[in-house]
Design a protein around this motif. Structure first.
Motif, mmCIF file in Angstrom:
data_model
loop_
_atom_site.group_PDB
_atom_site.id
_atom_site.type_symbol
_atom_site.label_atom_id
_atom_site.label_comp_id
_atom_site.label_asym_id
_atom_site.label_seq_id
_atom_site.Cartn_x
_atom_site.Cartn_y
_atom_site.Cartn_z
ATOM 1 N N UNK A 16 0.858 -1.185 0.000
ATOM 2 C CA UNK A 16 0.000 0.000 0.000
ATOM 3 C C UNK A 16 0.894 1.234 0.000
ATOM 4 N N UNK A 17 0.688 2.121 -0.958
ATOM 5 C CA UNK A 17 1.584 3.273 -1.092
ATOM 6 C C UNK A 17 0.900 4.591 -0.763
ATOM 7 N N UNK A 24 -1.139 -0.026 -8.262
ATOM 8 C CA UNK A 24 -2.011 -0.259 -9.422
ATOM 9 C C UNK A 24 -3.323 0.500 -9.274
ATOM 10 N N UNK A 25 -3.920 0.465 -8.091
ATOM 11 C CA UNK A 25 -5.169 1.184 -7.873
ATOM 12 C C UNK A 25 -4.973 2.692 -8.004
ATOM 13 N N UNK A 26 -3.872 3.205 -7.450
ATOM 14 C CA UNK A 26 -3.596 4.634 -7.561
ATOM 15 C C UNK A 26 -3.400 5.033 -9.018
ATOM 16 N N UNK A 27 -2.717 4.194 -9.790
ATOM 17 C CA UNK A 27 -2.467 4.518 -11.187
ATOM 18 C C UNK A 27 -3.774 4.552 -11.984
ATOM 19 N N UNK A 28 -4.648 3.562 -11.762
ATOM 20 C CA UNK A 28 -5.911 3.525 -12.496
ATOM 21 C C UNK A 28 -6.777 4.731 -12.152
ATOM 22 N N UNK A 29 -6.873 5.050 -10.860
ATOM 23 C CA UNK A 29 -7.695 6.194 -10.471
ATOM 24 C C UNK A 29 -7.083 7.510 -10.931
ATOM 25 N N UNK A 30 -5.749 7.614 -10.950
ATOM 26 C CA UNK A 30 -5.112 8.834 -11.436
ATOM 27 C C UNK A 30 -5.341 9.023 -12.931
ATOM 28 N N UNK A 31 -5.226 7.944 -13.696
ATOM 29 C CA UNK A 31 -5.481 8.046 -15.133
ATOM 30 C C UNK A 31 -6.938 8.428 -15.391
#
Length: 350
Positions: A16-17, A24-31
């Motif tokens: 968890x970052x 992966x979750x942060x990247x998808x939501x950021x995109x």
């Protein structure tokens, strides 16, 4: 002074970052946020704010739910990708290198009504099982499966627990190749044991013993009706790659070397495979010797038992016990009854 260290059970859990979310979750939501913001910048001159928010907010909530909500430990986006991949793949498969066989005559009527795409290639990791129980993995090497007994660790004293941990640690430090400790849970069918118990109850020397046996059989039958019975099996799987020596590449035919340059994986020579099998058997013997002080009995599986384990792995929910005598994929299963032999051999004249 030795100190025990607890190993967490979720070692494969993603890190968890940010705010409890994985990378992966942060990247998808950021995109998704960038796409929504870019759409707002492109349409802000012609689309009202309320109308754009009515579209953007459900999209953001849906994407967040897809990457956050889990089912059986897997996020919904990965389940969706797996479903799409499974949908695009052929339903019918044949072993790689074999041509699909014709449909039997007794299934021709059913097969003609089913519009099925062309069969695909089925790449199985195991290509065969030798007499000694060695599983041939083709170009990936060889493997050997062994059944292991269990040890009740919680009921041991602290000194005994430390001794068991040290014995198991010595085995882990001795590893020189790939190893897998597999804990399998299978559905258990007690119908045969219940029937045998009822049959033997009548031969018991005392009526009380007979009644106790029948009561136990009724209890087992009732237990099977109320819950799914499972049995646990601990398997130790050793794997050894096939190592080729420089002399093998010099003595190998030039045709095989050219084929390997084209991208196809060439079959290792027989000598290298035999050497890999010898190393595998030696590692199994070492595992048996090193785990014995911990009270763990390691029993290598023969060809029939290894075949049964591989068969059960392809259909883990089946109650039928796998057996090497089972019919092949291209064989038609028939049952011969007495009616099949009741025919008149006399000729009838007009």
């Amino acid at each position: 002074m030795t100190q025990s260290v607890r190993i967490p059970a979720d070692v494969d859990r993603e890190d968890r970052i940010l705010a409890g979310f994985t990378a992966r979750q942060v990247m998808v939501m950021a995109v998704t946020a960038l796409v929504v913001y870019g759409g707002w910048q492109a349409t802000r001159a012609v689309v009202p704010v309320i109308a754009y928010l009515a579209v953007a907010i459900p999209v953001g909530i849906a994407v967040s739910a897809v990457v956050i909500v889990r089912r059986d430990g897997v996020t919904l986006d990965r389940l969706l990708l797996a479903a799409i991949r499974q949908r695009l793949q052929p339903r019918r498969r044949v072993a790689a290198g074999q041509a699909p066989e014709a449909v039997p005559e007794w299934l021709a009527g059913v097969a003609s009504s089913i519009h099925e795409p062309a069969p695909g290639r089925l790449e199985l990791p195991a290509t065969g099982v030798a007499e000694a129980g060695v599983v041939d993995l083709g170009t990936e090497g060889v493997a050997l499966i062994a059944a292991c007994s269990t040890v009740n660790f919680a009921l041991r004293t602290p000194a005994e627990q430390e001794a068991l941990t040290a014995a198991f640690g010595r085995y882990l430090h001795s590893l020189s190749g790939g190893v897998q400790i597999l804990v399998r849970a299978q559905r258990l069918d007690l119908s045969e044991e219940i029937a045998d118990l009822r049959h033997r109850a009548a031969s018991l020397p005392h009526p009380a013993l007979e009644q106790a046996a029948l009561d136990h059989a009724d209890y087992l039958a009732h237990l099977g009706e109320q819950a799914d019975l499972l049995r646990r099996q601990i398997l130790l799987v050793l794997r050894e790659p096939v190592r080729t020596t420089p002399s093998d590449s010099l003595t190998r035919p030039r045709r095989l070397r050219l084929r390997s340059r084209s991208g196809d994986r060439e079959e290792p020579p027989t000598g290298a495979r035999r050497a890999a099998t010898s190393r595998l058997l030696r590692r199994m013997y070492e595992a048996t010797e090193l785990l014995a002080p911990a009270g763990i009995e390691v029993t290598p599986l023969d060809a029939a038992q290894a075949t049964a384990v591989l068969t059960a792995a392809t259909n883990p929910d089946s109650l039928l016990p796998p057996s090497p005598e089972m019919a092949g994929a291209d064989e038609v299963i028939t049952t011969v009854t007495s009616a099949d032999w009741d025919f008149d051999t006399e000729e009838v004249s007009p």
